[in-house]
Enzyme design. Structure first.
Site, short mmCIF file in Angstrom:
data_model
loop_
_atom_site.label_atom_id
_atom_site.label_comp_id
_atom_site.label_asym_id
_atom_site.label_seq_id
_atom_site.Cartn_x
_atom_site.Cartn_y
_atom_site.Cartn_z
N LYS A 41 0.85 -1.20 -0.11
CA LYS A 41 -0.18 0.12 0.18
C LYS A 41 0.95 1.14 -0.08
O LYS A 41 2.05 1.20 0.25
CB LYS A 41 -0.91 -0.10 1.18
CG LYS A 41 -0.20 -0.12 2.44
CD LYS A 41 -1.03 -0.55 3.82
CE LYS A 41 -0.38 -0.67 4.99
NZ LYS A 41 -1.06 -0.95 6.16
N TYR A 265 15.46 30.23 6.96
CA TYR A 265 13.99 30.97 7.62
C TYR A 265 13.98 31.26 9.01
O TYR A 265 14.28 30.24 9.71
CB TYR A 265 12.72 29.97 6.84
CG TYR A 265 12.39 30.38 5.37
CD1 TYR A 265 12.54 31.16 4.76
CD2 TYR A 265 12.48 28.97 4.68
CE1 TYR A 265 12.12 31.26 3.42
CE2 TYR A 265 12.35 28.70 3.44
CZ TYR A 265 12.08 30.10 2.83
OH TYR A 265 11.85 30.21 1.51
C1 LIG Z 1 -0.23 -1.69 6.82
C2 LIG Z 1 -0.78 -2.95 7.36
C3 LIG Z 1 -0.19 -4.06 7.35
C4 LIG Z 1 1.41 -4.13 7.24
O1 LIG Z 1 2.14 -3.62 8.47
P1 LIG Z 1 3.52 -3.44 8.80
O2 LIG Z 1 3.70 -3.02 10.22
O3 LIG Z 1 3.90 -2.29 7.86
O4 LIG Z 1 4.07 -4.75 8.47
C5 LIG Z 1 -0.62 -5.38 7.94
N1 LIG Z 1 -1.86 -5.47 8.05
C6 LIG Z 1 -2.62 -4.20 8.01
C7 LIG Z 1 -4.16 -4.54 8.17
C8 LIG Z 1 -2.36 -3.07 7.52
O5 LIG Z 1 -2.94 -2.04 7.46
#
Ligand SMILES: *Cc1c(COP(=O)(O)O)cnc(C)c1O
Length: 370
Positions: A41, A265
């Site tokens: 994702k 800045y």
């Molecule tokens: C993002 C996510 C993962 C992966 O988690 P990591 O901590 O990056 O390994 C697994 N399950 C769900 C439901 C997630 O949202």
């Protein structure tokens, strides 16, 4: 095209593949028959899903998780034959798109069950994942929903449940009591649902950190993300993963400023002595968080260089007074095997996940192939 003035993000696909294999070995040590998937994702946590997903496939991964339907449709175009599940579930009225692209929906609510009925009876309908909330209070059926489903399993209609899934709230803290509580609640609920609906779905439970919790997080399909990309899934212990990323940016200009002069800045840094300042081509638009201003470091030839002044959109400034070898065109390194994702996270007072997913689109991405 030569882009000598751009920051470069190097992605080591051999390390990425090795990390998946390392997590898969960890998973199968606890559960010999288990499969290990990959969370890709958010553009594979900022790295680039077009780079990461094919490397993971080559490593042996067959199960991929996206957050959104759009991410899944893009991934399907990239890899026609893999198994893809969509964690955020079915947007209203989009069940047919799941069918068209062979995507497995995560059903998070009872109305999702009703929506999926639109296609669930078709012979080619993908199996669904049913998400049981065991302590995140984020997505998934809550205790009342689960009780209602067990009381009336006919709500499932023609839905084929491939997996029951849940997600840990504190898998990165091994002795958090919630891990054991969520694990046993998930086991109990899974057994009840399987019994009432007359199906025998598999289970999916572990994220990266949970793969290091042993039998507590055992399931048929793990869903690691962060650790694949080199993040440390065991924050209290040395990182068992290989670094995947190398980030460096060139020095655009060197200047000398007198004692008392300020940098950047709002003049948040003033020179305590005559200072040599190096400006590099990377800023918060590239994901170097402004919150790390005056705390960030870089590396050059084994030395650690202190960033000074505000992080600005496209530029960072460093005190290189004691590093005469650094000149215009030198490259300062922000991520390597020593200065890690976790180093940057600590400097920006955030998590490594936010560092990764902030990695900007402007980097020249250099892929070291498998
Ligand atoms: C993002 C996510 C993962 C992966 O988690 P990591 O901590 O990056 O390994 C697994 N399950 C769900 C439901 C997630 O949202």
């Amino acid at each position: 095209m030569i882009a000598a003035d751009t920051a470069t993000l190097r992605i080591d696909c051999t390390a990425l593949a090795a990390n998946w294999q390392r997590l898969d070995a960890e998973n199968r040590q606890t559960t010999p028959h288990a499969a290990t998937g990959a969370a890709v994702k958010a553009n594979a946590y900022g790295i680039g899903v077009d780079i990461a997903a094919p490397a993971l496939l080559a490593a042996g991964c067959r199960h991929f998780f996206t957050a959104t339907l759009d991410e899944a449709v893009a991934l399907r175009a990239l890899l026609p034959n893999i198994w893809i599940a969509v964690l955020n579930g079915i947007p209203r009225g989009a069940a047919r798109e799941f069918l068209a692209h062979r995507l497995h929906p995560v059903l998070n609510t009872l109305p999702d069950l009703a929506d999926w009925q639109a296609v669930a009876a078709k012979p080619n309908a993908p199996g669904a994942l049913l998400h049981l909330d065991t302590g995140m209070a984020r997505l998934g059926l809550d205790a009342d929903d689960i009780a209602a489903l067990i009381a009336n399993p006919a709500q499932l209609g023609a839905i084929k449940l491939d997996y029951l899934m849940s997600h840990f709230a504190a898998a990165d803290i091994p002795d958090a009591p919630s891990n054991a509580a969520q694990s046993s609640l998930f086991a109990a609920l899974s057994a009840q649902i399987a019994k009432s609906c007359g199906q025998t779905p598999k289970t999916s439970l572990a994220n990266s950190a949970a793969l290091f919790l042993g039998p507590l997080a055992a399931s048929d399909l793990a869903r690691p993300g962060y650790a694949l990309y080199g993040g440390n899934p065991t924050p209290a212990a040395p990182n068992p993963m290989r670094p995947v990323l190398h980030l460096a940016a060139p020095v655009l200009q060197i200047r000398e400023i007198p004692r008392g002069a300020s940098v950047g800045y709002n003049a948040t840094w003033s020179a305590p002595r005559r200072t040599r300042v190096a400006t590099i081509a990377i800023g918060y638009a590239d994901g170097i968080l402004r919150a790390a201003s005056n705390r960030l470091t870089a590396r050059h030839g084994g030395a650690t260089i202190q960033q000074i002044g505000r992080v600005s959109m496209d530029l960072l400034t460093f005190d290189v007074t004691d590093h005469p070898a650094i000149e215009r065109g030198s490259r300062l390194t922000l991520l390597d095997e020593v200065q890690t994702i976790e180093t940057l996270a600590e400097q920006a007072n955030t998590s490594g996940y936010e560092i990764l997913t902030s990695l900007g689109p402007r980097y020249r991405r250099v892929v070291e192939p498998l």
